[in-house]
Enzyme design. Structure first.
Site, PDB file in Angstrom:
ATOM      1  N   GLY A 299     -14.168  17.176  -4.100  1.00  0.00           N
ATOM      2  CA  GLY A 299     -12.951  16.300  -3.868  1.00  0.00           C
ATOM      3  C   GLY A 299     -13.183  15.178  -2.750  1.00  0.00           C
ATOM      4  O   GLY A 299     -14.483  15.117  -2.361  1.00  0.00           O
TER       5      GLY A 299
ATOM      6  N   GLY B  64     -17.486  22.120  -3.387  1.00  0.00           N
ATOM      7  CA  GLY B  64     -16.250  21.192  -3.876  1.00  0.00           C
ATOM      8  C   GLY B  64     -16.692  20.140  -4.087  1.00  0.00           C
ATOM      9  O   GLY B  64     -17.715  19.740  -3.907  1.00  0.00           O
TER      10      GLY B  64
ATOM     11  N   GLN C 108      -9.620   1.309   6.705  1.00  0.00           N
ATOM     12  CA  GLN C 108      -9.306   0.966   4.913  1.00  0.00           C
ATOM     13  C   GLN C 108      -8.246  -0.340   4.922  1.00  0.00           C
ATOM     14  O   GLN C 108      -8.237  -1.170   3.865  1.00  0.00           O
ATOM     15  CB  GLN C 108      -8.605   2.088   4.265  1.00  0.00           C
ATOM     16  CG  GLN C 108      -9.879   3.371   3.935  1.00  0.00           C
ATOM     17  CD  GLN C 108     -10.225   4.078   5.358  1.00  0.00           C
ATOM     18  OE1 GLN C 108      -9.499   4.202   6.073  1.00  0.00           O
ATOM     19  NE2 GLN C 108     -11.267   4.813   5.016  1.00  0.00           N
TER      20      GLN C 108
ATOM     21  N   THR D  72       0.878  -1.137   0.165  1.00  0.00           N
ATOM     22  CA  THR D  72       0.022   0.015   0.037  1.00  0.00           C
ATOM     23  C   THR D  72       0.889   1.307  -0.197  1.00  0.00           C
ATOM     24  O   THR D  72       2.142   1.225  -0.017  1.00  0.00           O
ATOM     25  CB  THR D  72      -0.913   0.190   1.405  1.00  0.00           C
ATOM     26  OG1 THR D  72      -0.191   0.159   2.351  1.00  0.00           O
ATOM     27  CG2 THR D  72      -1.476  -1.347   1.464  1.00  0.00           C
ATOM     28  N   CYS D  73       0.136   2.396   0.092  1.00  0.00           N
ATOM     29  CA  CYS D  73       1.003   3.554   0.049  1.00  0.00           C
ATOM     30  C   CYS D  73       1.808   3.942   1.413  1.00  0.00           C
ATOM     31  O   CYS D  73       2.847   4.501   1.272  1.00  0.00           O
ATOM     32  CB  CYS D  73       0.172   4.684  -0.243  1.00  0.00           C
ATOM     33  SG  CYS D  73      -0.973   5.016   1.050  1.00  0.00           S
TER      34      CYS D  73
END
Length: 421
Positions: free
Chosen positions: A189, A187, A114, A49-50
């Site tokens: 995002g 927005g 997550q 993962t990141c």
């Protein structure tokens, strides 16, 4: 059956190092084929993962050196260039590490959910690559069970610590029943999307999304049963909102003091809540000077975030206890495999003796020998063969004077004190 967890994460290395060992989605099958070809690697799951790259494996080597060399060689990294950034856990420590990672206790954001989904996805890919067998399958299934238990039995996930959640918490504190509120989101995002999801949990029926381009705002309309407008329509729509939450990448304010004055006039000074979580800010600071307009910035949300962080820390202490129990349960399962193998061998040897003696008895009967004599001989020889090893063990322990071991074997053979009478 040694278990290893070798990895690098956000705590041990910066992103410029982590990205060098990251696996792309289309590289996993080739990587697994190469990894399983290494000596002593029996099973493996790679999590990339990141924030981390980790290899979990059933590995019969003496140390993790070959695993680390494989990883650096596979990514064409100079050997030893950043060995100090890696960590390695073995057996119970490895088991505990996987459980902690699955529960979000080793994440950048404590308790974030997550990572569990990412681990499940990694496990699915490893299964497709046929790199998961009995041991790792059980290990990861236990990890999923422990993570579920932690989510159910603690508050680790109940106190979200994102800016988006804090914004909704603030709105709920001021408008106790959000289901009666009209909300304008500015927005489109990731942060605004998260805000929308939290608002849905509070059954907010009236959401408008304003964005520079209508296309992106429309993408969120179906998710939140909202309507979409462009930024230029905000002045005419502002008076319809009780709550305004803004998060854009604009370098200039989108909502000014004059625009809010007009909106309040149209609302007959019915109060409005403004939450500006953009940096740079989307709403002019002068708006806070207006009566009936309540403006909060991202800094104002830090109190809520810090309070929730403390709640998660307390929940993490409870989670560690659950993980400890999970490690004990999985370790007990591992130990039981040793007994299963011993039982299998004992049964196999006994059946082999039985079959040999039975074949002799059948052959003797075929020659016309007396059946009663043949059966008695079979029973006698089978009994002697089966009790030979236990008898030798009892004799040896009796001579050693170890009463504790003697009692253990007696108990194993089903003998009791009354059998001596």
């Amino acid at each position: 059956m040694p278990l290893f967890a070798l990895g690098i994460n956000h705590q041990t290395a910066p992103v410029k190092l982590r990205e060098q060992v990251a696996f792309s989605p289309d590289s996993f099958f080739a990587a697994y084929a190469d990894l399983l070809a290494q000596p002593s690697v029996k099973e493996a799951v790679i999590i990339s993962t990141c924030n981390r790259c980790e290899i979990y494996c059933h590995y019969e080597g003496e140390d993790s050196g070959p695993l680390l060399r494989w990883l650096t060689d596979y990514h064409n990294i100079e050997a030893g260039s950043f060995d100090d950034n890696f960590y390695c856990y073995q057996d119970q420590e490895a088991i505990s590490h996987l459980f902690r990672v699955s529960c979000g206790l080793d994440s950048l954001v404590l308790g974030e959910p997550q990572i569990l989904g990412q681990i499940k996805q990694a496990f699915a890919v490893a299964s497709q690559a046929k790199s998961v067998k009995k041991i790792l399958n059980k290990w990861f299934q236990y990890a999923f069970k422990v993570a579920k238990r932690v989510r159910t039995d603690t508050q680790i996930g109940a106190n979200a610590i994102s800016v988006a959640f804090a914004a909704v918490c603030l709105a709920r504190q001021i408008f106790s029943d959000l289901s009666k509120s009209r909300v304008l989101l500015i927005g489109a995002g990731e942060t605004i999307e998260l805000v929308g999801k939290y608002l849905l949990e509070h059954e907010v029926p009236n959401i408008t999304i304003a964005n520079r381009t209508l296309a992106r705002a429309v993408d969120l309309v179906d998710q939140f049963n909202a309507k979409a407008i462009v930024l230029g329509q905000i002045p005419e729509q502002l008076s319809q909102a009780d709550i305004v939450i803004s998060s854009t990448a604009s370098q200039l304010p989108i909502i000014g003091k004059g625009m809010v004055e007009c909106a309040l006039k149209d609302r007959r000074h019915q109060p409005m809540l403004f939450i500006d979580i953009a940096v740079p800010r989307d709403i002019e600071q002068q708006v806070s000077e207006l009566n009936d307009a309540y403006l909060y910035s991202v800094d104002d949300l830090q109190g809520i975030i810090e309070e929730n962080k403390q709640a998660r820390i307390e929940a993490a202490i409870e989670a560690e206890k659950i993980i400890e129990v999970g490690v004990e349960e999985f370790s007990a399962w591992q130990d039981s495999l040793k007994a299963v193998e011993s039982i299998r061998l004992y049964r196999q040897n006994s059946e082999q003796l039985r079959d040999e003696l039975l074949q002799r008895a059948i052959a003797s009967l075929a020659k016309g020998n007396d059946s009663e004599k043949v059966l008695k001989e079979l029973a006698y020889k089978l009994t002697n063969k089966l009790i030979h090893q236990p008898t030798q063990a009892l004799t040896a322990i009796s001579h050693s004077g170890n009463d504790q071991d003697l009692e253990l074997i007696r108990s194993t053979l089903g003998l009791s004190q009354k059998d001596d009478l």
